[in-house]
Scaffold this active site. Structure first.
Site, PDB file in Angstrom:
ATOM      1  N   TYR A   1      -5.394  18.471 -10.414  1.00  0.00           N
ATOM      2  CA  TYR A   1      -5.685  17.170  -9.829  1.00  0.00           C
ATOM      3  C   TYR A   1      -6.625  16.342 -10.379  1.00  0.00           C
ATOM      4  CZ  TYR A   1      -7.666  14.471  -5.808  1.00  0.00           C
ATOM      5  OH  TYR A   1      -7.775  13.488  -4.940  1.00  0.00           O
TER       6      TYR A   1
ATOM      7  N   GLY B   1      -4.588   5.941   3.536  1.00  0.00           N
ATOM      8  CA  GLY B   1      -3.358   4.894   3.367  1.00  0.00           C
ATOM      9  C   GLY B   1      -3.164   4.231   4.573  1.00  0.00           C
TER      10      GLY B   1
ATOM     11  N   ILE C   1       0.672  -1.301  -0.047  1.00  0.00           N
ATOM     12  CA  ILE C   1      -0.214  -0.076   0.020  1.00  0.00           C
ATOM     13  C   ILE C   1       0.752   1.201   0.063  1.00  0.00           C
ATOM     14  CG2 ILE C   1      -1.728   1.218   1.211  1.00  0.00           C
ATOM     15  CD1 ILE C   1      -2.603  -1.218   2.742  1.00  0.00           C
TER      16      ILE C   1
ATOM     17  N   GLY D   1       1.508   5.616   0.391  1.00  0.00           N
ATOM     18  CA  GLY D   1       1.169   6.662   1.073  1.00  0.00           C
ATOM     19  C   GLY D   1       0.342   6.417   2.158  1.00  0.00           C
TER      20      GLY D   1
ATOM     21  N   SER E   1       1.520   7.039   5.543  1.00  0.00           N
ATOM     22  CA  SER E   1       1.764   7.800   6.739  1.00  0.00           C
ATOM     23  C   SER E   1       0.598   8.565   7.357  1.00  0.00           C
ATOM     24  CB  SER E   1       2.857   8.801   6.359  1.00  0.00           C
ATOM     25  OG  SER E   1       2.335   9.933   5.425  1.00  0.00           O
ATOM     26  N   SER E   2      -0.372   8.594   6.621  1.00  0.00           N
ATOM     27  CA  SER E   2      -1.718   9.354   7.178  1.00  0.00           C
ATOM     28  C   SER E   2      -2.847   8.930   6.353  1.00  0.00           C
ATOM     29  CB  SER E   2      -1.739  10.696   7.257  1.00  0.00           C
ATOM     30  OG  SER E   2      -1.306  11.313   5.791  1.00  0.00           O
TER      31      SER E   2
ATOM     32  N   SER F   1     -10.800   9.375  -6.661  1.00  0.00           N
ATOM     33  CA  SER F   1     -11.516  10.429  -6.032  1.00  0.00           C
ATOM     34  C   SER F   1     -12.687  10.675  -6.952  1.00  0.00           C
ATOM     35  CB  SER F   1     -10.663  11.624  -6.333  1.00  0.00           C
ATOM     36  OG  SER F   1     -11.676  12.658  -5.608  1.00  0.00           O
TER      37      SER F   1
END
Length: 281
Positions: free
Chosen positions: A152, A15, A7, A9, A11-12, A139
């Site tokens: 984005y 994810g 997986i 990303g 760190s927060s 998203s």
């Protein structure tokens, strides 16, 4: 033998929650991040959940092909197999093209699109061997273009197109592909995009009134009942890992499903344009 998922990303946010959730579901979660010095929150969450022995932190920078290749090779060497990847790493950006220019567009595409493509490319031979899965967190912005999110949304649209095209090809070799589409996730909008609203408005020139309307709408949305926690948004990712068959497109809430449905039934684009214009106040 536990299955292994890589997986990105972690760190927060989604994810981190997905890594802990996958470990709870019995997977060995290889939780990757660009800076492993930011792993404390993940490791603490894993300890609190009683799954620290099934969460392994590794460095992976999705914009660095050598980093991707090294990480995947290490995972396969250490565990003997790779059963799934979750492309979650990404970066938000708020701004309009006339004012931020091409360098920022390329930067956003590098993380949100090319990083996803590179990890998927490197992982596919191993996933083919295991009959594995590619799950990509996109998203609602990968379906509906949103004001001041041109770069984005372009990157997320690209990811959705890439995965939609790849899915039947991968399926022919036994690999399942899915995209997961969160809506608003609490606390992440300002923190992750690092908005300095007064500075942005001061520099917005003729776009200032529309930008003020958009920021007001976005801040309200990310603090509303429609916003999910990271854990709620990550739950469908874990469900996709464990389901017998994944659907291709997965929204993380009823609100996200309703929002995406507007686009998917809007043949001439008028419904989306009307709604997005309303976001500008």
């Amino acid at each position: 033998m536990a299955k292994t998922v890589l997986i990105t990303g972690t760190s927060s946010g989604i994810g981190l929650a997905a890594a802990v959730g996958a470990a709870r579901a019995g997977w060995h979660a290889v939780a990757t991040m660009r800076d492993t010095g930011r792993a404390d929150a993940l490791l603490e969450a894993a300890r609190e959940a009683g799954v620290a022995d099934r969460v392994q932190v590794k460095r992976l920078d999705v914009t660095d092909a050598a980093s991707v290749a090294t990480c995947v090779s290490e995972v396969v060497a250490e565990h003997g197999h790779l059963d799934a990847i979750v492309n979650n790493a990404g970066a938000g950006f708020v701004g309009t093209i006339e004012q931020h220019g091409m360098e920022q567009v390329r930067s956003v595409m590098e993380v949100n699109f090319f990083g996803v493509v590179e990890l998927t490319r490197v992982a596919l031979p191993h996933l083919r061997a295991s009959g594995g899965r590619v799950i990509t967190v996109t998203s609602i912005g990968g379906v509906v273009g949103q004001p001041f999110n041109e770069s984005y949304c372009a990157a997320k649209f690209a990811v959705e197109g890439f995965m939609e095209s790849l899915a039947p090809v991968a399926a022919s070799t036994g690999v399942q592909v899915a995209v997961v589409e969160p809506g608003a996730v609490t606390s992440e909008f300002v923190n992750n995009v690092r908005l300095d609203v007064p500075a942005m408005l001061a520099q917005a020139g003729p776009y200032a009134p529309a930008l003020r309307g958009y920021v007001d709408h976005a801040l309200k949305s990310f603090g509303s009942d429609n916003a999910q926690t990271s854990e709620q948004a990550a739950a469908p990712v874990v469900d996709a890992l464990t389901a017998d068959r994944m659907p291709f497109r997965i929204q993380t809430s009823d609100w996200a499903r309703d929002f995406v449905a507007v686009k998917l039934t809007d043949l001439d684009g008028s419904a989306v344009q009307t709604e997005m214009t309303g976001w500008l106040g």
